[in-house]
Write an enzyme that holds these catalytic residues in place. Structure first.
Site, PDB file in Angstrom:
ATOM      1  N   ASP A  13      90.984 133.506 -26.833  1.00 30.59           N
ATOM      2  CA  ASP A  13      92.258 133.683 -27.511  1.00 30.59           C
ATOM      3  C   ASP A  13      92.464 135.186 -27.663  1.00 30.59           C
ATOM      4  O   ASP A  13      91.850 135.823 -28.516  1.00 30.59           O
ATOM      5  CB  ASP A  13      92.205 132.975 -28.872  1.00 30.59           C
ATOM      6  CG  ASP A  13      93.453 133.234 -29.719  1.00 30.59           C
ATOM      7  OD1 ASP A  13      94.381 133.932 -29.238  1.00 30.59           O
ATOM      8  OD2 ASP A  13      93.498 132.742 -30.858  1.00 30.59           O
ATOM      9  N   LYS A  45      99.031 143.796 -27.620  1.00 27.66           N
ATOM     10  CA  LYS A  45      99.671 142.627 -27.004  1.00 27.66           C
ATOM     11  C   LYS A  45     101.198 142.751 -27.010  1.00 27.66           C
ATOM     12  O   LYS A  45     101.873 142.225 -26.130  1.00 27.66           O
ATOM     13  CB  LYS A  45      99.238 141.377 -27.773  1.00 27.66           C
ATOM     14  CG  LYS A  45      99.592 140.058 -27.112  1.00 27.66           C
ATOM     15  CD  LYS A  45      98.964 138.923 -27.908  1.00 27.66           C
ATOM     16  CE  LYS A  45      99.312 137.566 -27.342  1.00 27.66           C
ATOM     17  NZ  LYS A  45      98.653 136.494 -28.119  1.00 27.66           N
ATOM     18  N   GLU A 103      99.303 128.971 -26.048  1.00 29.51           N
ATOM     19  CA  GLU A 103      98.568 128.890 -27.311  1.00 29.51           C
ATOM     20  C   GLU A 103      98.838 127.606 -28.098  1.00 29.51           C
ATOM     21  O   GLU A 103      97.895 126.932 -28.510  1.00 29.51           O
ATOM     22  CB  GLU A 103      98.840 130.140 -28.154  1.00 29.51           C
ATOM     23  CG  GLU A 103      98.093 131.352 -27.600  1.00 29.51           C
ATOM     24  CD  GLU A 103      98.669 132.684 -28.033  1.00 29.51           C
ATOM     25  OE1 GLU A 103      99.544 132.717 -28.916  1.00 29.51           O
ATOM     26  OE2 GLU A 103      98.242 133.709 -27.468  1.00 29.51           O
ATOM     27  N   ASP A 160     103.241 127.880 -34.465  1.00 32.43           N
ATOM     28  CA  ASP A 160     102.229 128.907 -34.251  1.00 32.43           C
ATOM     29  C   ASP A 160     102.795 130.294 -34.537  1.00 32.43           C
ATOM     30  O   ASP A 160     103.498 130.865 -33.709  1.00 32.43           O
ATOM     31  CB  ASP A 160     101.728 128.796 -32.793  1.00 32.43           C
ATOM     32  CG  ASP A 160     100.648 129.825 -32.456  1.00 32.43           C
ATOM     33  OD1 ASP A 160     100.303 130.652 -33.329  1.00 32.43           O
ATOM     34  OD2 ASP A 160     100.147 129.799 -31.320  1.00 32.43           O
TER      35      ASP A 160
END
Lengths: 180, 622
Positions: free
Chosen positions: B25, B87, B184, B206
């Site tokens: 992850d 990211k 994800e 999420d």
């Protein structure tokens, strides 16, 4: 056992072991889809040879396309009419009954008004009304094709459904614009 | 040299060894790595027993790199060279990044993806992310005691093609074989679904450090079918921190901040946010480098107030995903909460209010994505156990289309289409005698090309001169199970063809990657050669195993002659594998593949027949 031609080129109905009809048992379709996809999906062939992997991808693509087409009653009707030699000619034939057009215009105005007033509830009301109309038309389409075999009228109805489904998309876009 | 072992034709090969595979992850704030051990998905801790790795990379003047807690500790000392939340920059140009003016980095002007000037040189987000992935890989290999076969790396479901490609490039740079990029929320659904034997419609909400995803899934008899997905790839906990940070500056009326003070206040803002998940109010007291004092109290009510619009930004995509799936909240059986940011009480309340039910918090929201990814990695690596008969069907998050006249977009594949998928559409020429056509591939939901992201542009030449509108150009989009797109254009009357593997405009070119890899191997001598040879040998072994297992199951589909042909090609490959000539191995692999093509097609047909056997007879007689 009944044998049927389950090759890559089979029509969508045959592929899922279903009769060529507009009325369709959603659960049978779902189950067939999952059963076949559980065998052909690339993930199930992750360690197979390259040839296997390529075939798995082609099959999974084919099954997905067939499933998407049959799942939606509008697309299913259009596809079935083509199979039966009665292509609804969505692109070229745009003739619609006046009554239908007037109703569509009313709905469109309601959407416009609700959108400019940023009224989410009003958009939801129009959406539900349209969904109900579409649902009733789906039922009519099944009886026109399967029972009455009136394929010309069915082709007209499929063209109208394309209009309605497009309007539904526009309502969804408006809802997105309003809630964002 | 050791003698080669050749299995008797038709006999099964030695039982598969357990292949080392992990799920990673790669988060905005923290990263994790997990694996399946004795049938259980577990997160791998570092030597100090810590599961998380802060996604922070610090560069030093001597070129050394520090990743994780050590780097995190340096961020207020050396903010310019300590990269957090990288990211957010993946596959992004300068104009794409929110609040870029408040970030302490030196951005370098480039056409494509942003780059950062550090004390150790200019770094792309791909290289910085690769440092995090390398650390994860080292942790995994140390803990599992061997080299990894491959990894499943998770990405936000709402990541576009450029962001996905950048992630894959980073993994390549870190020397990781990517088994799959996995969304994800889907990873979380796998972990939750398998853990709870869940059936029915579930929503996965999420909210991570920098990204927000909402996915609606149908779980049925071991099939995880994503029905719709939506989100915002630039919305996360960082934005809540930023609101608190702005509130502090506004309330404390500070003088213009130094980089160090700004970083310090941002860290305090984040700590305050985290504490508010347990307390009704928190004190914020800081002594700045400038000598100023900040002494404030942030209450839950105030925090709720300043972050209200951010919470609202999660609700709109959620409603949209439900509409796309053709569902209402009443259809949803449960809402699985994922990501550290879902701990915020206002998020919990908003979700409960929308779905009219309490969200499910029974899995650790920070670990669940890595755990699900590990399960998928285990499966794709070929460690399938008896009870592992589940399948994942995912979708593309954004529509794919082409530019037509007037800068308009013609959608070819709509968002939320199940992958793999292929669609073809016909286009025609605009001018008399037109012999070439420029094809621009775009991704996004808007009607104008300028509002969508351009993925690639290529040209189809050699169209025979005809009057405008007479040529028939068939453009085919194919999206594979990884969500990656390839496009083919074909002129129908002449069969003239142009093909392209879509490399997003913001991705790195193969040359750039090769250069970076070369740099990282510069001390390694003939390592690259050894590595390539070993990869070929592993591939060859894989092909032989696959062929043997196919023969074991379905040898009856082959004639004696066909069988002899395959056996011969297999023996040849086994010999080639023992040598050091990589070209010979490749050649022998090619021959074996060609010999098994028809066999594979027959096996697949038979498999589809079997899938439906016994269930359709009644329906056919309708």
């Amino acid at each position: 056992m009944t044998t049927f031609d389950l090759n890559f080129a089979a029509d969508h109905f045959t592929l899922f072991g279903l009769a060529q009809a507009q009325a369709l048992d959603q659960e049978s379709l779902d189950n067939s889809f999952r059963a076949i996809q559980s065998r052909v999906h690339p993930d199930k062939h992750a360690h197979a040879s390259e040839a296997d992997q390529r075939l798995a991808m082609q099959w999974a693509t084919r099954i997905n396309e067939a499933y998407q087409t049959l799942k939606s009653p509008g697309r299913r009707g259009r596809y079935l009419l083509q199979l039966l030699g009665h292509d609804p000619q969505i692109e070229s034939n745009t003739a619609m009954p006046a009554e239908f057009l007037i109703n569509q215009m009313e709905l469109r105005e309601a959407v416009e008004d609700a959108r400019s007033a940023a009224n989410e509830d009003a958009l939801d009301v129009v959406r539900v009304r349209l969904l109900n109309e579409i649902k009733a038309d789906y039922e009519r389409l099944a009886s026109l094709i399967d029972v009455d075999r009136d394929l010309d009228t069915a082709a007209n109805l499929v063209r109208q459904l394309m209009f309605q489904e497009k309007l539904l998309n526009e309502i969804d876009d408006a809802l997105e614009a309003v809630t964002a | 040299m050791a003698l080669l072992q050749i299995a008797e034709p038709g006999a099964s090969a030695a039982p598969h060894e357990h292949r080392l595979a992990v799920g990673i992850d790669l988060g905005t704030t923290n990263s994790l790595v997990a694996t399946v051990r004795s049938g259980m998905s577990v997160v791998l801790n570092d030597v100090q027993g810590r599961p998380l790795l802060p996604s922070v990379v610090a560069y030093a003047a001597d070129g050394s790199v520090e990743v994780g807690y050590g780097a995190e500790a340096r961020q207020s000392v050396d903010p310019k060279n300590t990269i957090v939340s990288v990211k957010r920059f993946m596959g992004r140009g300068r104009h794409d990044i929110a609040h870029i003016e408040t970030l302490p980095y030196d951005f370098v002007d480039t056409n494509g993806m942003v780059k950062l000037k550090t004390i150790a040189g200019i770094k792309s987000p791909v290289e910085i992310s690769a440092e995090i992935l390398k650390t994860m890989r080292n942790r995994a290999e140390a803990s599992l005691g061997g080299e990894l076969t491959g990894a499943v790396i998770t990405v936000p479901a709402y990541f576009d093609d450029a962001q996905r490609q950048a992630t894959k490039d980073a993994a390549r740079l870190a020397g990781i074989n990517v088994l799959r990029l996995l969304n994800e929320p889907t990873a979380a659904a796998i972990a939750y679904g398998l853990d709870n034997s869940a059936e029915g419609i579930y929503a996965v909400f999420d909210l991570g450090g920098g990204t927000f995803d909402i996915s609606i899934l149908r779980l049925s008899k071991g099939v995880f079918e994503v029905m719709a997905t939506g989100g915002d790839s630039a919305l996360g906990g960082d934005d809540f921190d930023h609101r608190v940070f702005c509130w502090i500056i506004e309330q404390a009326k500070t003088a213009p901040l130094s980089l160090q003070d700004a970083r310090l206040l941002q860290t305090r803002a984040r700590e305050a946010k985290e504490q508010l998940s347990q307390h009704g109010q928190v004190p914020i007291t800081v002594k700045l480098g400038s000598g100023e004092y900040v002494d404030l109290t942030l209450t839950t009510e105030m925090f709720k107030d300043i972050s209200r619009t951010l919470v609202q930004k999660t609700i709109a995509p959620t409603k949209k995903a439900l509409r796309d799936a053709g569902l209402t909240v009443a259809d949803v059986r449960g809402v699985v909460m994922v990501g550290g940011s879902t701990r915020m009480p206002q998020i919990q309340h908003a979700v409960a209010e929308l779905f009219k039910q309490e969200p499910l918090n029974n899995l650790d929201p920070e670990k669940v994505v890595a755990l699900g990814a590990a399960t998928q990695a285990n499966l794709l690596a070929g460690n399938r156990a008896a009870g592992d008969d589940w399948l994942l069907l995912d979708v593309i998050p954004l529509s794919l289309g082409l530019e037509t006249m007037g800068g308009l977009v013609e959608k070819v594949i709509p968002r939320n289409s199940t992958i793999p998928i292929a669609r073809a559409q016909e286009f025609t020429t605009f001018k008399d005698g037109q012999t070439a056509m420029s094809i621009q591939v775009v991704q996004g939901e808007r009607e104008l090309v300028s509002d969508c992201r351009s993925l690639a542009r290529f040209e189809l030449r050699g169209i025979p001169p005809m009057v405008a509108g007479a040529a028939r150009i068939r453009v085919t989009f194919q999206v594979d199970a990884d969500g990656l797109l390839s496009v083919t254009a074909r002129e129908q009357t002449t069969g003239h063809e142009a093909r392209i593997e879509v490399k997003p405009s913001y991705g790195l070119s193969d040359d750039e990657i090769a250069g970076m890899l070369r740099d990282s191997f510069s001390h390694a001598g003939d390592d690259a050669f050894r590595r390539a040879l070993r990869e070929a040998q592993v591939e060859a072994q894989r092909l032989i195993e696959a062929t043997q297992s196919a023969l074991q199951d379905d040898a009856d589909l082959l004639s004696t002659l066909e069988r002899a042909h395959i056996d011969e090609a297999m023996t040849r490959l086994q010999h080639a594998m023992g040598g050091e000539d990589r070209r010979l191995i490749d050649q022998a692999m090619h021959t074996l593949s060609a010999a098994t093509n028809e066999f594979a097609a027959r096996r697949m047909n038979q498999s589809v027949q079997r899938a439906l056997a016994g269930r359709n007879v009644n329906q056919l007689s309708l």
